[in-house]
Design a protein around this motif. Structure first.
Motif, PDB file in Angstrom:
ATOM      1  N   ALA A  65     -10.764 -28.954  13.010  1.00  0.00           N
ATOM      2  CA  ALA A  65     -10.347 -27.793  13.806  1.00  0.00           C
ATOM      3  C   ALA A  65      -9.623 -26.787  12.911  1.00  0.00           C
ATOM      4  CB  ALA A  65      -9.439 -28.236  14.947  1.00  0.00           C
ATOM      5  N   VAL A  99      -7.231 -16.999  21.038  1.00  0.00           N
ATOM      6  CA  VAL A  99      -7.581 -18.155  21.865  1.00  0.00           C
ATOM      7  C   VAL A  99      -7.567 -17.697  23.316  1.00  0.00           C
ATOM      8  CG1 VAL A  99      -6.878 -20.439  22.683  1.00  0.00           C
ATOM      9  CG2 VAL A  99      -6.692 -19.874  20.253  1.00  0.00           C
ATOM     10  N   CYS A 111     -11.449 -18.864  19.855  1.00  0.00           N
ATOM     11  CA  CYS A 111     -11.710 -20.148  20.495  1.00  0.00           C
ATOM     12  C   CYS A 111     -11.497 -19.990  21.992  1.00  0.00           C
ATOM     13  CB  CYS A 111     -10.776 -21.228  19.939  1.00  0.00           C
ATOM     14  SG  CYS A 111     -10.976 -22.864  20.696  1.00  0.00           S
ATOM     15  N   LEU A 145      -6.949 -25.160  12.268  1.00  0.00           N
ATOM     16  CA  LEU A 145      -5.531 -25.080  12.614  1.00  0.00           C
ATOM     17  C   LEU A 145      -4.866 -23.913  11.884  1.00  0.00           C
ATOM     18  CD1 LEU A 145      -4.600 -28.872  12.481  1.00  0.00           C
ATOM     19  CD2 LEU A 145      -5.429 -27.522  14.427  1.00  0.00           C
ATOM     20  N   LEU A 151      -6.829 -19.006  13.626  1.00  0.00           N
ATOM     21  CA  LEU A 151      -7.520 -18.177  14.603  1.00  0.00           C
ATOM     22  C   LEU A 151      -6.734 -16.934  14.997  1.00  0.00           C
ATOM     23  CD1 LEU A 151      -9.118 -20.818  16.994  1.00  0.00           C
ATOM     24  CD2 LEU A 151     -10.011 -19.846  14.858  1.00  0.00           C
ATOM     25  N   LYS A 177      -1.221 -24.510  17.864  1.00  0.00           N
ATOM     26  CA  LYS A 177      -1.812 -25.188  16.714  1.00  0.00           C
ATOM     27  C   LYS A 177      -2.950 -24.373  16.087  1.00  0.00           C
ATOM     28  CE  LYS A 177      -0.876 -29.805  18.587  1.00  0.00           C
ATOM     29  NZ  LYS A 177      -1.519 -31.016  19.196  1.00  0.00           N
ATOM     30  N   LEU A 178      -3.735 -23.721  16.917  1.00  0.00           N
ATOM     31  CA  LEU A 178      -4.935 -23.031  16.432  1.00  0.00           C
ATOM     32  C   LEU A 178      -4.656 -21.628  15.896  1.00  0.00           C
ATOM     33  CD1 LEU A 178      -7.350 -24.085  19.295  1.00  0.00           C
ATOM     34  CD2 LEU A 178      -7.581 -24.762  16.904  1.00  0.00           C
ATOM     35  N   LEU A 235      -7.555 -31.805  20.033  1.00  0.00           N
ATOM     36  CA  LEU A 235      -8.448 -30.954  19.258  1.00  0.00           C
ATOM     37  C   LEU A 235      -9.523 -31.802  18.589  1.00  0.00           C
ATOM     38  CD1 LEU A 235      -5.868 -28.328  17.974  1.00  0.00           C
ATOM     39  CD2 LEU A 235      -7.376 -28.204  19.962  1.00  0.00           C
TER      40      LEU A 235
END
Length: 241
Positions: free
Chosen positions: A104, A112, A43, A106, A109, A152-153, A100
């Motif tokens: 998404a 980032v 992301c 969460l 990923l 968070k991601l 977000l």
């Protein structure tokens, strides 16, 4: 009416640029530093015209890259660039990184990236153009918001890669640590060997233990012009393995 130009990255990849949403050397440096991989789910926060996800398309791109920006005009530019390009896996998202978006990924990923506003709100001269003010000053988000979104991601062990000005280094490290992202790699960038750094590149890992590697300084110029390393970064992007 906004005037667009299409900047050629390769014969198949174009970036739609405007006076509102442009790009510079720092985007190429951050993309290279991120060490993105084909297996990654990635992301790019505050993507602007989408330059970082588009550079990633040059060499074995991630399986998916969410390109996120709060400004609809930026996402429209990215879509125009995608329409003219042959790309895979780039998902434009118009959303506020502080909140977000519905659905998404969460905690999923691997990577980032963010080339954030370098200046704190009310610091220095602010452009009268809203898009440029948002890009340069922490008006819509600050570095803590970026690291909170990264936390968070990212999955455990996922990486957050950021570039910023040297005077913001302590702010970035503090924000990373405040959101369970441990700084692991740091590289300073200067114009030449005799110049003080004008940019730094930093990588943090979610949930990692403390230990940071300071990498050799990157010089963007040599006696003959661009340095060999910058030429490689501009020409080919990161040659991932």
């Amino acid at each position: 009416m906004t005037e667009y130009s299409f900047e050629k990255l390769t014969d198949k990849i174009y970036v739609c640029a405007s006076s509102d949403h442009r790009f510079g050397t720092d985007a190429f440096l951050l993309t290279d530093f991120s060490g993105y991989r084909m297996k990654d789910k990635a992301c790019d926060l505050g993507t602007g015209c989408g330059i970082i996800p588009l550079i990633m398309q040059k060499s074995r791109p991630p399986q998916i890259t969410y390109a996120v920006d709060i400004q609809e005009s930026a996402i429209e530019q990215l879509r125009l660039g995608l329409e003219k390009s042959e790309t895979t896996g780039i998902v434009p998202v118009c959303a506020d990184l502080k909140e977000l978006w519905d659905g998404a990924p969460l905690g999923q990923l691997d990577l980032v990236t963010c080339n954030p506003p370098y200046k704190a709100a009310n610091a220095g001269f602010e452009s009268t153009i809203d898009a440029q003010r948002i890009a340069r000053h922490e008006i819509m988000c600050n570095i803590d918001d970026v690291c909170a979104a990264g936390e968070k991601l990212l999955k455990f062990g996922g990486r957050l890669c950021i570039c910023n000005r040297p005077e913001r280094l302590s702010d970035v490290i503090f924000a990373m640590k405040n959101h369970n992202i441990e700084p692991k790699r740091l590289r300073m960038v200067s114009k030449g060997p005799e110049d003080a750094p004008w940019l730094f590149l930093i990588e943090g890992k979610k949930g990692s233990k403390p230990f940071m590697t300071i990498e050799p300084q990157l010089h963007i110029r040599s006696e003959s012009g661009f340095s060999d390393e910058l030429k490689r970064i501009y020409a080919t992007g990161k040659e991932n393995t």
